[in-house]
Design a protein around this motif. Structure first.
Motif: not given
Length: 207
Positions: A103-116
């Motif tokens: 339902r939701r995935i939270v990744a630590d690192g805005k610049t790093l993971f936003t493109s996913l």
């Protein structure tokens, strides 16, 4: 189900990086277990024991996935490859494709993971997510525990060769002294050294 994604060992000059994914639908249960940002436990043996205890409990309560990225693979991506950020994104995608729909995935690192989010629309990338999302904090504990265990085994290996390694493999004075002494004694870099790190390149220029 929600998932949290975090890493440990991105900065060291020795050893692998670990990326972990924690899937859970009960964040309040994680908080009750004592889950918190792995860095908040501090350093030293007491902190390692506390993280390891929680990590073992997480295995019975959550769905966990993790990946170990060796130093040689990091070097291949940093030197002439797509870079460390892209390597970490690819590793994260590999983990996410191993689990059920989320339902939701939270990744630590805005610049790093936003493109996913282009591949996983339910993903949000947040800086310091391990402070605010228990599932990310749980992933940070798992990744850090694996990194700690790996480093302790490496320190035992170093002692068996007559070296006393301190500093957790990070680019600091004790680690530099270990690298220099190993190279002086054996004429080659120590095993699992990230040769692509700027710290390492500066050292080669100085010595």
């Amino acid at each position: 189900m929600n998932a949290g994604l975090d890493e440990a060992g991105r900065g060291p000059v020795i050893g692998p990086m670990f990326l972990a994914l924690c899937v859970s639908d009960r964040p309040e249960e994680l908080t009750e277990m004592g889950v918190a940002d792995s860095k908040s436990f501090g350093s030293g043996e007491a902190a390692r024991r506390a993280r390891r205890r929680i990590c073992h409990e997480l295995f019975s309560r959550c769905e966990l996935r993790w990946i170990q990225i060796p130093a040689a693979v990091i070097d291949a991506h940093v030197e002439g490859g797509p870079g460390l950020n892209e390597l970490e994104r690819r590793a994260a995608e590999c983990l996410l494709r191993q689990v059920r729909p989320l339902r939701r995935i939270v990744a630590d690192g805005k610049t790093l993971f936003t493109s996913l989010a282009g591949k996983f629309p339910q993903l949000i990338a947040v800086n310091a997510a391990d402070r605010d999302f228990p599932e990310v904090a749980a992933a940070s504990i798992v990744a850090k525990t694996f990194r700690d265990d790996w480093m302790q085994a490496y320190e035992r290996f170093a002692r068996s060769r007559g070296f006393e390694l301190r500093g957790g493999g990070y680019p600091n004075g004790p680690t530099m002294a270990y690298i220099q002494e190993w190279e002086r004694r054996f004429g080659v870099p120590p095993p699992h050294l990230r040769r692509s790190w700027k710290f390492r390149k500066r050292q080669m220029e100085l010595f």
